[in-house]
Design an enzyme around this catalytic site. Sequence first.
Site, PDB file in Angstrom:
ATOM      1  N   GLY A  45      68.323  70.603  54.407  1.00 27.37           N
ATOM      2  CA  GLY A  45      67.500  71.440  55.281  1.00 27.37           C
ATOM      3  C   GLY A  45      66.033  71.397  54.900  1.00 27.37           C
ATOM      4  O   GLY A  45      65.155  71.333  55.763  1.00 27.37           O
ATOM      5  N   CYS A  46      65.756  71.418  53.615  1.00 26.06           N
ATOM      6  CA  CYS A  46      64.366  71.386  53.150  1.00 26.06           C
ATOM      7  C   CYS A  46      63.727  70.029  53.452  1.00 26.06           C
ATOM      8  O   CYS A  46      62.542  69.948  53.772  1.00 26.06           O
ATOM      9  CB  CYS A  46      64.300  71.705  51.659  1.00 26.06           C
ATOM     10  SG  CYS A  46      64.908  73.370  51.303  1.00 26.06           S
ATOM     11  N   THR A  47      64.519  68.980  53.365  1.00 27.63           N
ATOM     12  CA  THR A  47      64.016  67.649  53.704  1.00 27.63           C
ATOM     13  C   THR A  47      63.687  67.586  55.193  1.00 27.63           C
ATOM     14  O   THR A  47      62.611  67.111  55.576  1.00 27.63           O
ATOM     15  CB  THR A  47      65.038  66.562  53.312  1.00 27.63           C
ATOM     16  OG1 THR A  47      65.225  66.609  51.885  1.00 27.63           O
ATOM     17  CG2 THR A  47      64.574  65.182  53.726  1.00 27.63           C
ATOM     18  N   THR A  50      60.484  69.638  55.868  1.00 30.00           N
ATOM     19  CA  THR A  50      59.290  69.004  55.321  1.00 30.00           C
ATOM     20  C   THR A  50      58.948  67.726  56.083  1.00 30.00           C
ATOM     21  O   THR A  50      57.768  67.451  56.340  1.00 30.00           O
ATOM     22  CB  THR A  50      59.477  68.750  53.812  1.00 30.00           C
ATOM     23  OG1 THR A  50      59.708  70.025  53.178  1.00 30.00           O
ATOM     24  CG2 THR A  50      58.256  68.113  53.192  1.00 30.00           C
TER      25      THR A  50
END
Length: 155
Positions: A45-47, A50
């Site tokens: 999710g963070c990838t 970002t």
Amino acid sequence: MNKLKTGDQAPGFALADPFGKTITLDEFKGRKLLLYFYPKAGTSGCTRQTEAVRDAMIKLQENGVDAVGISPDSPAAQKKFSDKLQLTFPLLSDADHTVADAYGVWGEKALYGKKYFGIVRSAFLIGEDGRILAAWYKVSPGDTVPKALGILGIA
């Protein structure tokens, strides 16, 4: 967890980037800032979140908007994440979650029935004067950029 709302003064910060430079909120005065908080560098999710910010940077910068990502990861983990995604904006380390607390994004979470404290994925659009233009708590990874562009009136 006190949540910020439109019109509130954005809490200041001074955090280290992966290269040992301290980045402050004051450095962005006179420009808008898309500030987003993510739980852990390198997770799916963070990838996605970002990468979406990275892919929108030209459009954001053309409209006077800079971007900064913050997580509790170490500067070394931030550098690895930044290098992997070839980012042109800073990722900052908030290991003691002081800034996350100030923005109301450090809170209780649950995973498989186990409760713990961590970053609640959130994003803020901060105006040239340092005031919150919009705040999105519990934002999904794919919604950070579209929500910011919507507030800016950019398609």
